[in-house]
Every structure is written in structure tokens, then in C-alpha cells.
Design a protein around this motif. Structure first.
Motif, short mmCIF file in Angstrom:
data_model
loop_
_atom_site.label_atom_id
_atom_site.label_comp_id
_atom_site.label_asym_id
_atom_site.label_seq_id
_atom_site.Cartn_x
_atom_site.Cartn_y
_atom_site.Cartn_z
N LYS A 278 47.80 46.65 34.44
CA LYS A 278 47.55 46.16 33.09
C LYS A 278 46.57 44.99 33.10
O LYS A 278 46.50 44.22 32.14
N GLY A 279 45.83 44.87 34.20
CA GLY A 279 44.86 43.78 34.28
C GLY A 279 45.51 42.45 34.57
O GLY A 279 44.90 41.39 34.36
N GLN A 280 46.73 42.48 35.09
CA GLN A 280 47.46 41.24 35.39
C GLN A 280 47.95 41.23 36.83
O GLN A 280 48.96 40.62 37.15
N GLY A 281 47.24 41.92 37.72
CA GLY A 281 47.65 41.98 39.11
C GLY A 281 48.38 43.27 39.42
O GLY A 281 48.72 44.05 38.52
N ASN A 282 48.65 43.50 40.69
CA ASN A 282 49.24 44.76 41.14
C ASN A 282 50.71 44.91 40.82
O ASN A 282 51.24 46.02 40.80
N ASP B 242 36.37 53.40 32.79
CA ASP B 242 37.36 53.92 33.72
C ASP B 242 37.62 52.92 34.85
O ASP B 242 36.68 52.31 35.38
N GLU B 243 38.90 52.77 35.24
CA GLU B 243 39.30 51.84 36.30
C GLU B 243 38.80 50.44 35.99
O GLU B 243 38.27 49.73 36.84
N VAL B 244 39.01 50.00 34.75
CA VAL B 244 38.45 48.72 34.30
C VAL B 244 39.06 47.55 35.05
O VAL B 244 38.45 46.48 35.17
N ASP B 245 40.28 47.71 35.60
CA ASP B 245 40.91 46.61 36.31
C ASP B 245 40.29 46.34 37.68
O ASP B 245 40.70 45.42 38.39
N LEU B 246 39.29 47.13 38.07
CA LEU B 246 38.52 46.85 39.28
C LEU B 246 37.36 45.91 39.00
O LEU B 246 36.67 45.45 39.91
N HIS C 162 53.14 47.21 43.08
CA HIS C 162 52.39 48.10 43.96
C HIS C 162 51.24 47.34 44.63
O HIS C 162 50.08 47.75 44.56
N ASP C 163 51.58 46.22 45.31
CA ASP C 163 50.57 45.35 45.87
C ASP C 163 49.64 46.05 46.86
O ASP C 163 48.48 45.70 46.98
N ASP C 164 50.18 47.02 47.60
CA ASP C 164 49.38 47.65 48.64
C ASP C 164 48.77 48.98 48.20
O ASP C 164 48.13 49.66 48.99
N LYS C 165 48.98 49.37 46.98
CA LYS C 165 48.52 50.68 46.52
C LYS C 165 47.15 50.64 45.86
O LYS C 165 46.34 51.53 46.06
N PHE C 166 46.89 49.65 45.06
CA PHE C 166 45.66 49.62 44.28
C PHE C 166 44.80 48.44 44.71
O PHE C 166 44.59 47.49 43.96
N VAL C 167 44.32 48.55 45.95
CA VAL C 167 43.51 47.49 46.54
C VAL C 167 42.22 47.31 45.73
O VAL C 167 41.55 48.29 45.37
N THR D 75 42.05 45.86 42.70
CA THR D 75 42.29 45.58 41.28
C THR D 75 42.39 44.07 41.07
O THR D 75 42.86 43.34 41.94
N ASN D 76 41.96 43.64 39.91
CA ASN D 76 41.86 42.21 39.65
C ASN D 76 42.67 41.80 38.42
O ASN D 76 43.06 42.64 37.60
#
Length: 498
Positions: free
Chosen positions: A262-266, A217-221, A269-274, A276-277
Motif C-alpha cells: 500500500k506504499g507504506q513498506g512491505n 503498474d507496480e507504483v510502489d517501486l 512480506h519483507d523478503d517478498k517484494f524487494v 518496494t518503497n
């Protein structure tokens, strides 16, 4: 029905090694020792269950040359032997390499989860929609086929996988990934337990050994520390370096992943999912399918909220039904405007569920909404509440429809064709109206819409602008660029019905 070759092979191997009654613990150990597929056909069939919990009776009568029954063999586990899911090898001191014994009757499968089943409970308020059937087909297939589900928060990504497992009676491991998650967390590591140094399998290794469904879950973190899962995503098992042992996936093992990106940056929504990588391309390339999940359509959302109200309130009366209809319409307008870029916050399905749960406690529509909007800035709260007021008034009293007849407002029919819609917009919010065609008046230092532009905006966009930026009709002097409000008219998001 005649036994399949792999079924007959398992029955004979289990009978020779253990006896006619086998525990789930012994089944897993046997499959690892002999390289056999995990017999879901045996453990999921009620007629093969023994009176002892997590034990099963081999269908010896289905063999053409069934041997005579015999008692169960007992074994003593030695240090570093793989004791199966729920247990861990003990690393003894070099000076005292005493073996660790275990009883075959011990149900270590259930001990792993504190005596509780790893099959998730069914949610009474769950409604199957979107990718539910596709996920179910993957789980039913028994084939290893990793799936990544991506989408905005609070739209049911995790719940859909969990509830498929509940429906299919499959064990489910949910692992929440964060920036600190590493190989020790996922695959396992040494722990000090009762004075002994013990290796404990991590959730990924445990799920593989049990043939369970694993959700990352939330693997993009995650960071490059999760690259230890490369071979897991290939379905080939994983080598545990700390104890020099391979863990092979049992039959039925499946991996799902979720993330807000999608694991390729925000992206947008740059300011929404702080936090994520950008995930490693080699990691992403091992995932065959990526599913985009949006919020449920209004019809589905109404069903979800109806079930939540029924579960929380006991029944769905006419007031609750009207409230549900209004909430679904409200969320739909907010999301549409969010998608257009006019606002930066959104109402999620999770938020709607929280609101109706509060409604069942408080019995008050507005109070339940206000309480669940407190996470937003005050200006956002006010605009969301203002929009809801318009929707609720339109559905219940049609009060908004008569607003154009009041003494303080002016019918659009009386507004000059060259009038403009003047706005009260802060500098930080300028892009919210600029993207919809608003123009800047440097003399008045105000944003405004030409009438033709305003009239061509969608109903939803006009409603949100009305709720947020206090639009008023004004005369615009084309020479001096001076604006004069027309009788302080407050714009209505025509047509009124939203």
C-alpha cells in the motif's frame, strides 16, 4: 434526440475550424485550442465514422440551423505548435527556424502506436470477478477518480483494468514503474530523431491528451521522482517545463495504480517484494480509493483454468477437468497455510495458468507442475509436490485413505494419548511450526506437538506440516525428555480428505 449544449458547441466549433469531416488528430487539437471536452459521444459511435480511418462525420443534420457543407480547411503547423497525440513539437535551430508542416489527412493517432490500436485485445480466458464491475463503473462514469489496487503478485490486478478497457473499447496506457522512473520517462523529453532535436510526449502526457485510461503498474517501486504526477492525480493537467506548455486532460482520462504493497513498506512480506518503497504521504493522499485484491476463490479459479485449457488444448476432457479441480484445491490449501504463516511461498493464479499451459503441451500433470515449480528452492518444490500427490491420490484413487492400514504405520487409535508428534525442522524453519504451537525439546533437539495441539490444527496446516517436516508419533519421557519413535509411524493429516 436533441443535442446537448456541449455537443452542439463542439459541432459548430469543429465545422467552423475544419469542415464536416474531422480526424481524431484534429479533434484533439481543437479541444486543446478551444478548451472543449473531448467528444467521446462522436468518436465511439459507429454511425459517425468516415470511410477514412480515424475520421468522423459531424452530425450537421442534428443542428436546428445547419449551415451549408464546405470543404475541409488545411493548416500548416508551426514550430512549437502542439500537433496532438502521437506527434511531437520540433525544436528547430535558432539559425534556421523553419516550420514543420503536416498533412491533415495523416493519421498520427495510429502512428503513435506503430499503426496499432491502443485498445487492448480481449482475453479469451478472462473471467470477470472481484473489483471488475467497480472498475467498469469508474471507467464508464467519465469522471476523474484515481484508484489504487493492491495485493499479492499474480492475482489479476493489472489484467482486471486492462480487460475493462478492452470491454469498454477504451484506449489503455500501461506504464511499469521502477526505481529509475522519472519525469522524463513519464511526461516527456527531448530526443534526437533524424538529426532533429524533438520533444516527445511521455505516456502520461499522451494518455491525458487522448482521454485514455492510464495504469501506473507496480507504483510502489517508484521513488520521489514520481512526485511530478501530483497535479495529474488531481485531474488538473500538468505543466511541461521543457517546452513551456500545459497539457490538460481530455474527457474520459482516468488513472489506476497497482502495487503489491500500500506504499507504506512491505509489512508482513519483507523478503517478498524487494525494492518496494514507502511512498510520499502527499502522493498517496491524492488517491481517493485503495482496493485490496486477494486471489480468486476456487470456483472462479476453476473457470479461469478451464478457459485456459480450452484455448490451449482445444477442449476440456475429463482428465483436464480433474486436474483443474486438484490444482484449485491444492492452491487453496497452500494459500491458507501461507496466510497462517506456516510457509513462506505461495501458489499464484498466474502460476496455475502456467501449469495448465504446460499440461496442454506435455500432457502430463506431474511434469507440468514440476516444471513450473523450479523457481522455488528444492525443499519448497518437494513439499508442494508432496502435498499435490496427496490431493491427487485422494481424488482419483483414495490411496492415502488406506495408508493407515499398512504394516509400517500405526492407526491414531493405537497411539497413546500422551504421545507427541515429533518433527524434523531446520533452525531457519523453526518459526513455521512454532507459530502453530510446536514446542522445543532441548535434549533431543527436536520440535514437537503435543497430541492435543496436533489434533486441533486445521486440515490444511497438518497437510503442509506433513509434507514439509516428516512428523512421526513418539513417546516422550517427561523426566528425561527422551523421545522414542513409535514404530517409525509417519503421520497422516487426518482427516485424509483435503
Amino acid at each position: 434526440m436533441r443535442l446537448k449544449a456541449h455537443q452542439e458547441q463542439f459541432i459548430r466549433a469543429a465545422f467552423d475550424a475544419i469542415g464536416e469531416v474531422v480526424s481524431r488528430q484534429e479533434i484533439i487539437n481543437l479541444c486543446e485550442d478551444e478548451g472543449l471536452d473531448y467528444p467521446h459521444w462522436l468518436t465511439s459511435n459507429p454511425k459517425y465514422r468516415h470511410s477514412t480511418r480515424a475520421h468522423y462525420v459531424l452530425p450537421m443534420d442534428r443542428l436546428d440551423d445547419a449551415p451549408a457543407t464546405k470543404t475541409k480547411k488545411t493548416k500548416t503547423a508551426v514550430v512549437n505548435a502542439d500537433p496532438g497525440p502521437g506527434s511531437a513539437p520540433v525544436v528547430a535551430s535558432p539559425a534556421a527556424p523553419a516550420p514543420v508542416s503536416s498533412s491533415p489527412a495523416t493519421d498520427t493517432t495510429m502512428e503513435f502506436n506503430g499503426g496499432k490500436s491502443l485498445v487492448p485485445d480481449k482475453m479469451k480466458a478472462y473471467v470477470a470477478w472481484g473489483h471488475h464491475d467497480f472498475i467498469g463503473k469508474i471507467v464508464d462514469s467519465g469522471r476523474f477518480y484515481p484508484i489504487y489496487i493492491t495485493g499479492l503478485s499474480g492475482n489479476g490486478k493489472t489484467t482486471s483494468v486492462e480487460q475493462v478497457c478492452a470491454e469498454k473499447n477504451r484506449e489503455f496506457f500501461r506504464v511499469n514503474i521502477n526505481v529509475e522512473t522519472d519525469e522524463d520517462d513519464l511526461l516527456g523529453g527531448f530526443r534526437l530523431i533524424d538529426g532533429n532535436t524533438v520533444f516527445q510526449y511521455g505516456p502520461v502526457a499522451e494518455a491525458m491528451r487522448r482521454g485514455a485510461v492510464l495504469l501506473l503498474d507496480e507504483v510502489d517501486l517508484g521513488t520521489t521522482k514520481i512526485m511530478c504526477l501530483q497535479s495529474v492525480l488531481e485531474g488538473k493537467g500538468v505543466y511541461l517545463k521543457k517546452i513551456n506548455r500545459w497539457v490538460h486532460p481530455a474527457e474520459g482520462f482516468q488513472v489506476f495504480l497497482t502495487g503489491n504493497t500500500k506504499g507504506q513498506g512491505n509489512g508482513d512480506h519483507d523478503d517478498k517484494f524487494v525494492g518496494t518503497n514507502v511512498l510520499n504521504e502527499a502522493f498517496l493522499d491524492r488517491i481517493p480509493v485503495m482496493l485490496d485484491q486477494d486471489y480468486p476463490p476456487a470456483t472462479v479459479e476453476k473457470k479461469i483454468l478451464g478457459k485456459v485449457v480450452k484455448e490451449s488444448c482445444g477442449s476440456v476432457d475429463s482428465d483436464a477437468k480433474g486436474f483443474i479441480d486438484n490444482l484449485a484445491k491444492w492452491a487453496e490449501i497452500v494459500r491458507h497455510t501461507f496466510d497462517e504463516g506456516a510457509i513462506e511461498d505461495v501458489i499464484t493464479t498466474r502460476r496455475l495458468v502456467q501449469i495448465v499451459q504446460g499440461y496442454c503441451i506435455l500432457g502430463d500433470r506431474v511434469e507440468s507442475i514440476k516444471n513450473c515449480l523450479t523457481r522455488f528452492d528444492a525443499s519448497v518444490q518437494d513439499s508442494f509436490l508432496s502435498l499435490y500427490d496427496k490431493i491427487d491420490a485422494d481424488v482419483n484413487t483414495s490411496a492415502t485413505a488406506s495408508a493407515s492400514d499398512s504394516a509400517d504405520s500405526v492407526s491414531t487409535a493405537t497411539v497413546p494419548d500422551d504421545a507427541v508428534m515429533a518433527l524434523t525442522v531446520s533452525f531457519a524453519e523453526r518459526n513455521s511450526v512454532k507459530t502453530h504451537g510446536a514446542e522445543w525439546n532441548p535434549i533431543e533437539k527436536r520440535w514437537f506437538f503435543q497430541r492435543s495441539t496436533w489434533d486441533n490444527l486445521s486440515v490444511e496446516t497438518r497437510a503442509l506440516i506433513t509434507a514439509n517436516y516428516s512428523p512421526t508419533w513418539a513417546d516422550l519421557d517427561t523426566q528425561t525428555r527422551k523421545m522414542t519413535d513409535i514404530k517409525a509411524y509417519v503421520a497422516q493429516p487426518n482427516p485424509v480428505t483435503v
